[in-house]
Scaffold this motif. Sequence first.
Motif, PDB file in Angstrom:
ATOM      1  N   UNK A 163      44.773   0.007  20.188  1.00  0.00           N
ATOM      2  CA  UNK A 163      45.860   0.919  20.539  1.00  0.00           C
ATOM      3  C   UNK A 163      46.633   0.509  21.788  1.00  0.00           C
ATOM      4  N   UNK A 164      46.024  -0.227  22.693  1.00  0.00           N
ATOM      5  CA  UNK A 164      46.594  -0.459  24.016  1.00  0.00           C
ATOM      6  C   UNK A 164      47.439  -1.722  24.071  1.00  0.00           C
ATOM      7  N   UNK A 165      48.695  -1.565  24.535  1.00  0.00           N
ATOM      8  CA  UNK A 165      49.594  -2.689  24.808  1.00  0.00           C
ATOM      9  C   UNK A 165      49.747  -3.636  23.625  1.00  0.00           C
ATOM     10  N   UNK A 166      49.948  -3.083  22.453  1.00  0.00           N
ATOM     11  CA  UNK A 166      50.132  -3.921  21.263  1.00  0.00           C
ATOM     12  C   UNK A 166      51.491  -4.608  21.242  1.00  0.00           C
ATOM     13  N   UNK A 167      52.382  -4.246  22.158  1.00  0.00           N
ATOM     14  CA  UNK A 167      53.645  -4.989  22.280  1.00  0.00           C
ATOM     15  C   UNK A 167      53.407  -6.431  22.708  1.00  0.00           C
ATOM     16  N   UNK A 168      52.209  -6.722  23.233  1.00  0.00           N
ATOM     17  CA  UNK A 168      51.899  -8.083  23.661  1.00  0.00           C
ATOM     18  C   UNK A 168      51.618  -9.014  22.486  1.00  0.00           C
ATOM     19  N   UNK A 169      51.158  -8.466  21.355  1.00  0.00           N
ATOM     20  CA  UNK A 169      50.804  -9.325  20.221  1.00  0.00           C
ATOM     21  C   UNK A 169      51.532  -8.971  18.932  1.00  0.00           C
ATOM     22  N   UNK A 170      52.209  -7.825  18.887  1.00  0.00           N
ATOM     23  CA  UNK A 170      52.905  -7.390  17.672  1.00  0.00           C
ATOM     24  C   UNK A 170      54.403  -7.288  17.931  1.00  0.00           C
ATOM     25  N   UNK A 171      55.176  -8.095  17.234  1.00  0.00           N
ATOM     26  CA  UNK A 171      56.631  -8.012  17.391  1.00  0.00           C
ATOM     27  C   UNK A 171      57.146  -6.655  16.907  1.00  0.00           C
ATOM     28  N   UNK A 172      56.503  -6.078  15.917  1.00  0.00           N
ATOM     29  CA  UNK A 172      56.908  -4.770  15.422  1.00  0.00           C
ATOM     30  C   UNK A 172      56.822  -3.722  16.526  1.00  0.00           C
ATOM     31  N   UNK A 173      55.713  -3.713  17.257  1.00  0.00           N
ATOM     32  CA  UNK A 173      55.556  -2.750  18.351  1.00  0.00           C
ATOM     33  C   UNK A 173      56.504  -3.087  19.490  1.00  0.00           C
ATOM     34  N   UNK A 174      56.641  -4.364  19.808  1.00  0.00           N
ATOM     35  CA  UNK A 174      57.558  -4.745  20.876  1.00  0.00           C
ATOM     36  C   UNK A 174      58.978  -4.286  20.571  1.00  0.00           C
ATOM     37  N   UNK A 175      59.436  -4.463  19.342  1.00  0.00           N
ATOM     38  CA  UNK A 175      60.803  -4.078  19.002  1.00  0.00           C
ATOM     39  C   UNK A 175      61.026  -2.579  19.095  1.00  0.00           C
ATOM     40  N   UNK A 176      59.986  -1.792  18.845  1.00  0.00           N
ATOM     41  CA  UNK A 176      60.098  -0.352  19.082  1.00  0.00           C
ATOM     42  C   UNK A 176      60.243  -0.075  20.578  1.00  0.00           C
ATOM     43  N   UNK A 177      59.420  -0.729  21.400  1.00  0.00           N
ATOM     44  CA  UNK A 177      59.489  -0.529  22.852  1.00  0.00           C
ATOM     45  C   UNK A 177      60.848  -0.939  23.414  1.00  0.00           C
ATOM     46  N   UNK A 178      61.415  -2.003  22.867  1.00  0.00           N
ATOM     47  CA  UNK A 178      62.653  -2.578  23.391  1.00  0.00           C
ATOM     48  C   UNK A 178      63.889  -2.070  22.658  1.00  0.00           C
ATOM     49  N   UNK A 179      63.748  -1.028  21.882  1.00  0.00           N
ATOM     50  CA  UNK A 179      64.877  -0.523  21.092  1.00  0.00           C
ATOM     51  C   UNK A 179      66.019  -0.115  22.022  1.00  0.00           C
ATOM     52  N   UNK A 180      67.257  -0.485  21.694  1.00  0.00           N
ATOM     53  CA  UNK A 180      68.387  -0.130  22.564  1.00  0.00           C
ATOM     54  C   UNK A 180      68.530   1.360  22.834  1.00  0.00           C
ATOM     55  N   UNK A 181      68.133   2.204  21.892  1.00  0.00           N
ATOM     56  CA  UNK A 181      68.225   3.646  22.121  1.00  0.00           C
ATOM     57  C   UNK A 181      67.354   4.082  23.290  1.00  0.00           C
ATOM     58  N   UNK A 182      66.221   3.402  23.470  1.00  0.00           N
ATOM     59  CA  UNK A 182      65.317   3.697  24.588  1.00  0.00           C
ATOM     60  C   UNK A 182      65.795   3.012  25.865  1.00  0.00           C
ATOM     61  N   UNK A 183      66.022   1.714  25.793  1.00  0.00           N
ATOM     62  CA  UNK A 183      66.327   0.932  26.989  1.00  0.00           C
ATOM     63  C   UNK A 183      67.623   1.401  27.639  1.00  0.00           C
ATOM     64  N   UNK A 184      68.637   1.704  26.842  1.00  0.00           N
ATOM     65  CA  UNK A 184      69.914   2.116  27.418  1.00  0.00           C
ATOM     66  C   UNK A 184      69.795   3.424  28.181  1.00  0.00           C
ATOM     67  N   UNK A 185      68.980   4.342  27.688  1.00  0.00           N
ATOM     68  CA  UNK A 185      68.809   5.621  28.381  1.00  0.00           C
ATOM     69  C   UNK A 185      67.945   5.467  29.629  1.00  0.00           C
ATOM     70  N   UNK A 186      66.920   4.630  29.553  1.00  0.00           N
ATOM     71  CA  UNK A 186      66.135   4.362  30.761  1.00  0.00           C
ATOM     72  C   UNK A 186      67.008   3.710  31.830  1.00  0.00           C
ATOM     73  N   UNK A 187      67.883   2.795  31.434  1.00  0.00           N
ATOM     74  CA  UNK A 187      68.759   2.115  32.384  1.00  0.00           C
ATOM     75  C   UNK A 187      69.740   3.077  33.026  1.00  0.00           C
ATOM     76  N   UNK A 188      70.153   4.097  32.298  1.00  0.00           N
ATOM     77  CA  UNK A 188      71.053   5.097  32.865  1.00  0.00           C
ATOM     78  C   UNK A 188      70.380   5.892  33.975  1.00  0.00           C
TER      79      UNK A 188
END
Length: 248
Positions: free
Chosen positions: A52-77
């Motif tokens: 369960x922990x930090x699967x963005x490190x080995x799964x591109x599927x999980x990483x792409x969810x973490x890096x989704x523009x809908x999330x990143x753009x709002x965090x950047x704001x």
Amino acid sequence: MADALTADQVEQFRTDGYLGPFELCSRDEMARIAARVDSDVLAPDPPPQGVYQSRHLDSRLVYDLCAHPAIVSRMAAIHGRDLLLWRSHLFLKEQGAAEVPWHQDTNYWPLEPTLNISAWVAIDDATVENSCVNLIPGSHQLVVPHGPAPEGMVFAEMADMDYVDTTTSVAMELRAGEFFLFNERTVHQSEPNTSGRRRLGLAVRVTTPIVRVDHRRLFPGHTVILLSGEDRMGFNDVGEPPDGGQSG
């Protein structure tokens, strides 16, 4: 990216300690992603950091969810363009899963200074019945002492309830494909899952380059990943996303 939230929304986040829900994708698209999470992420043998922990490190599927523009753009704001992904966690609550006690995330994290913004992404529908996250507006304005949690809870430590007013709590119900944002000190909790439906969500943990992440304390060998902007500080070991294109 600064246009992803209005000035009023940013002020609401500052006041309440959370904001949302927002749409990341449609329910149908998330259903397809959920099937792949089950088959490609949760089913195979887990990597060293666990299933369960930090699967963005080995799964591109999980990483792409973490890096989704809908999330990143709002965090950047809220925190500016320079953003580092330092952790993620898949929270699975099957039928009968125990309570996650009231807590502030800062109690558990190896950050100096303790600055974080989290997105909680609903992979399944998250409702009161199947144990959605409950939040206390404005609770991030206090540093709440933590002590031992009662036996049977998911975490060993919890917030001192003398400092927590649960009468103002808000149930953050989400449909699959939605997410909300919250502060590192926002007091939150989830009840036992007494329904017949599981609840799977992805917590995305993001900080800024001014923060030193001491991965040695909890996650030896982990690195941060630059989500947006630049890292002008160089405090942290920066890694690359896992191989693969956009997953979706």
